[in-house]
Every structure is written in C-alpha cells, then in structure tokens.
Design a protein around this motif. Sequence first.
Motif, PDB file in Angstrom:
ATOM      1  N   THR A 147      11.024  65.468  41.940  1.00 45.92           N
ATOM      2  CA  THR A 147      10.121  66.150  42.863  1.00 45.92           C
ATOM      3  C   THR A 147      10.809  67.467  43.214  1.00 45.92           C
ATOM      4  OG1 THR A 147      11.090  65.226  44.869  1.00 45.92           O
ATOM      5  CG2 THR A 147       9.366  63.907  43.816  1.00 45.92           C
ATOM      6  N   PRO A 148      10.137  68.361  43.942  1.00 41.27           N
ATOM      7  CA  PRO A 148      10.766  69.658  44.225  1.00 41.27           C
ATOM      8  C   PRO A 148      12.147  69.599  44.883  1.00 41.27           C
ATOM      9  CG  PRO A 148       8.445  69.740  44.765  1.00 41.27           C
ATOM     10  CD  PRO A 148       8.755  68.310  44.411  1.00 41.27           C
ATOM     11  N   ASN A 149      12.440  68.615  45.717  1.00 36.85           N
ATOM     12  CA  ASN A 149      13.715  68.592  46.430  1.00 36.85           C
ATOM     13  C   ASN A 149      14.597  67.384  46.105  1.00 36.85           C
ATOM     14  OD1 ASN A 149      11.842  70.350  47.754  1.00 36.85           O
ATOM     15  ND2 ASN A 149      13.310  70.522  49.396  1.00 36.85           N
ATOM     16  N   ILE A 150      14.133  66.549  45.175  1.00 40.10           N
ATOM     17  CA  ILE A 150      14.902  65.363  44.782  1.00 40.10           C
ATOM     18  C   ILE A 150      15.083  65.400  43.272  1.00 40.10           C
ATOM     19  CG2 ILE A 150      14.975  62.847  44.731  1.00 40.10           C
ATOM     20  CD1 ILE A 150      13.136  62.859  47.194  1.00 40.10           C
ATOM     21  N   THR A 151      16.313  65.162  42.845  1.00 37.61           N
ATOM     22  CA  THR A 151      16.598  65.213  41.413  1.00 37.61           C
ATOM     23  C   THR A 151      17.530  64.076  41.029  1.00 37.61           C
ATOM     24  OG1 THR A 151      17.213  66.757  39.651  1.00 37.61           O
ATOM     25  CG2 THR A 151      18.608  66.734  41.579  1.00 37.61           C
ATOM     26  N   GLU A 152      17.622  63.846  39.729  1.00 40.47           N
ATOM     27  CA  GLU A 152      18.556  62.862  39.198  1.00 40.47           C
ATOM     28  C   GLU A 152      19.646  63.606  38.443  1.00 40.47           C
ATOM     29  OE1 GLU A 152      18.158  59.240  36.095  1.00 40.47           O
ATOM     30  OE2 GLU A 152      16.750  59.229  37.780  1.00 40.47           O
TER      31      GLU A 152
ATOM     32  N   ILE B 144      26.679  68.836  42.304  1.00 40.36           N
ATOM     33  CA  ILE B 144      26.062  68.446  43.582  1.00 40.36           C
ATOM     34  C   ILE B 144      26.094  69.636  44.539  1.00 40.36           C
ATOM     35  CG2 ILE B 144      26.311  67.002  45.638  1.00 40.36           C
ATOM     36  CD1 ILE B 144      27.475  64.825  43.728  1.00 40.36           C
ATOM     37  N   GLU B 145      27.254  70.250  44.661  1.00 38.64           N
ATOM     38  CA  GLU B 145      27.398  71.411  45.543  1.00 38.64           C
ATOM     39  C   GLU B 145      26.434  72.525  45.136  1.00 38.64           C
ATOM     40  OE1 GLU B 145      30.800  74.662  46.881  1.00 38.64           O
ATOM     41  OE2 GLU B 145      31.409  72.893  45.769  1.00 38.64           O
TER      42      GLU B 145
ATOM     43  N   LEU C  12      18.115  71.582  46.905  1.00 44.79           N
ATOM     44  CA  LEU C  12      17.864  70.154  46.783  1.00 44.79           C
ATOM     45  C   LEU C  12      18.250  69.461  48.085  1.00 44.79           C
ATOM     46  CD1 LEU C  12      19.310  69.570  43.203  1.00 44.79           C
ATOM     47  CD2 LEU C  12      16.896  69.798  43.869  1.00 44.79           C
ATOM     48  N   GLN C  13      17.573  68.373  48.381  1.00 53.64           N
ATOM     49  CA  GLN C  13      17.865  67.593  49.576  1.00 53.64           C
ATOM     50  C   GLN C  13      18.493  66.245  49.251  1.00 53.64           C
ATOM     51  OE1 GLN C  13      17.415  69.000  52.687  1.00 53.64           O
ATOM     52  NE2 GLN C  13      16.987  70.764  51.391  1.00 53.64           N
ATOM     53  N   GLN C  14      18.218  65.758  48.025  1.00 49.36           N
ATOM     54  CA  GLN C  14      18.733  64.450  47.610  1.00 49.36           C
ATOM     55  C   GLN C  14      18.979  64.480  46.106  1.00 49.36           C
ATOM     56  OE1 GLN C  14      16.205  61.151  48.737  1.00 49.36           O
ATOM     57  NE2 GLN C  14      16.992  59.852  47.096  1.00 49.36           N
ATOM     58  N   ILE C  15      20.094  63.896  45.685  1.00 49.17           N
ATOM     59  CA  ILE C  15      20.409  63.764  44.267  1.00 49.17           C
ATOM     60  C   ILE C  15      20.693  62.292  44.004  1.00 49.17           C
ATOM     61  CG2 ILE C  15      21.988  64.407  42.411  1.00 49.17           C
ATOM     62  CD1 ILE C  15      22.492  67.051  43.952  1.00 49.17           C
ATOM     63  N   ASN C  16      20.033  61.742  42.990  1.00 50.49           N
ATOM     64  CA  ASN C  16      20.190  60.336  42.635  1.00 50.49           C
ATOM     65  C   ASN C  16      20.983  60.189  41.348  1.00 50.49           C
ATOM     66  OD1 ASN C  16      18.514  59.562  44.801  1.00 50.49           O
ATOM     67  ND2 ASN C  16      16.692  59.888  43.559  1.00 50.49           N
ATOM     68  N   ALA C  17      21.745  59.135  41.271  1.00 51.36           N
ATOM     69  CA  ALA C  17      22.436  58.749  40.047  1.00 51.36           C
ATOM     70  C   ALA C  17      21.892  57.384  39.648  1.00 51.36           C
ATOM     71  CB  ALA C  17      23.943  58.676  40.275  1.00 51.36           C
TER      72      ALA C  17
ATOM     73  N   VAL D 145      22.975  60.777  47.054  1.00 44.42           N
ATOM     74  CA  VAL D 145      23.764  61.623  47.927  1.00 44.42           C
ATOM     75  C   VAL D 145      22.773  62.584  48.588  1.00 44.42           C
ATOM     76  CG1 VAL D 145      24.370  63.280  46.105  1.00 44.42           C
ATOM     77  CG2 VAL D 145      25.837  63.061  48.097  1.00 44.42           C
ATOM     78  N   TYR D 146      23.002  62.889  49.864  1.00 36.64           N
ATOM     79  CA  TYR D 146      22.050  63.674  50.653  1.00 36.64           C
ATOM     80  C   TYR D 146      22.697  64.953  51.171  1.00 36.64           C
ATOM     81  CZ  TYR D 146      19.773  59.158  50.497  1.00 36.64           C
ATOM     82  OH  TYR D 146      19.210  58.002  50.053  1.00 36.64           O
ATOM     83  N   LYS D 147      21.925  66.019  51.135  1.00 32.67           N
ATOM     84  CA  LYS D 147      22.442  67.326  51.552  1.00 32.67           C
ATOM     85  C   LYS D 147      22.997  67.296  52.969  1.00 32.67           C
ATOM     86  CE  LYS D 147      21.290  72.204  51.889  1.00 32.67           C
ATOM     87  NZ  LYS D 147      20.321  73.234  51.523  1.00 32.67           N
TER      88      LYS D 147
END
Length: 178
Positions: free
Chosen positions: A85-90, A113-114, A122-127, A163-165
């Motif tokens: 989505t626009p602010n969440i990525t993997e 991530i940084e 981004l607001q959230q990154i998933n692994a 991980v969350y911003k």
Amino acid sequence: MKSFTTKRLLIRPLEETDKAFYISLYSDSKIMRNIGTPLTSIEATEAFTHTLTIMQKKKPKVMVWAIIDLKSNNLIGLQALYNKTPNITEIGIMLATQFNGMLFPEEAIGSLIEYGFNHLNLQQINAHFAKANLATARVAKKTGFVCDTSKQPLDSQQRIDSVYKDTWHRHYIKTIIG
C-alpha cells in the motif's frame, strides 16, 4: 530511488550490469531454499528485465538495490522493497553465500529501513519469511522487527514481523548519493 552508504556498504539501485549476479542468486537452490523454487536461467533473465522495467515507473511497486562491499568493491547481494500500500511495504534481502556470517544483512536491512522511513515516507515495513529460516528471524530481531501474533499468515510455516516508523530510531546511513 537513491544510492546511499553505510560504514561498510554502498547500496545503489539495481542496474543492467547486475544481470549475471541477479540470475545467479535467483537460480541458486541453496539461496532460494527459504524463498521459493529456484528460477531457471531464462526465468531469472525475464524477472530481471521485468524488475528493471517496473523500477523505471514514477511510483514503482518494486524497488531493488544492489549491495556492494566498499572494502572489496564486490557486489554481494540484493535487497528490495515491495510496496503493498502507499505507506506499508515488504522488505527482502538475498546475499551470495560467501558473504554470510559477516553481519552484512543487519547493516543492509537497517539502512534500507532508515531510507524507507526517512526518504520514502513509509510508516510500516514487513518482513515475510519461513518460520524455519532462523537466520532471517535473527536479522529481523536485530534490526528492530517485532512479531505481532494477530497479524500472522494462515500458512503456519510462514511468519510476518514488522517495524514501525514511530518506534524505530536507528542510524545506519552515512551518506545519501544522488
């Protein structure tokens, strides 16, 4: 998409000169064992061409960076962000096997991530990874990912950590280039 450096790494966008390395990673059964079925050389070539094409779009859904060891100037791996989505990525990473055990994944993932939080909004990154992949679980934990048991996939063999911003405050990047 910009290039950046850390203490030991140059992280730069994937380019045409990375084709042979890309194909070697995606067709290697040992590297792909926790990711998926290894690609044939033809499939990996098509995936590489498709990835470069996607990356040229104004808002690409996939962004891939090459990881270069600054000391040797060797290409050692690839890492990517896959926008959901626009602010969440993997996020994902692949290293050539000879570079395992040198803490490169932590430095590369931490810097991406940084970059994602500070330069891509981004607001959230998933692994997303196999539960059996203990090395990835360790890297995820070391770089600040947490497991939210309420957001796990139905496939009991898989795991998603996030991980969350607003709670992540580490610094790996030394220089942004370009």
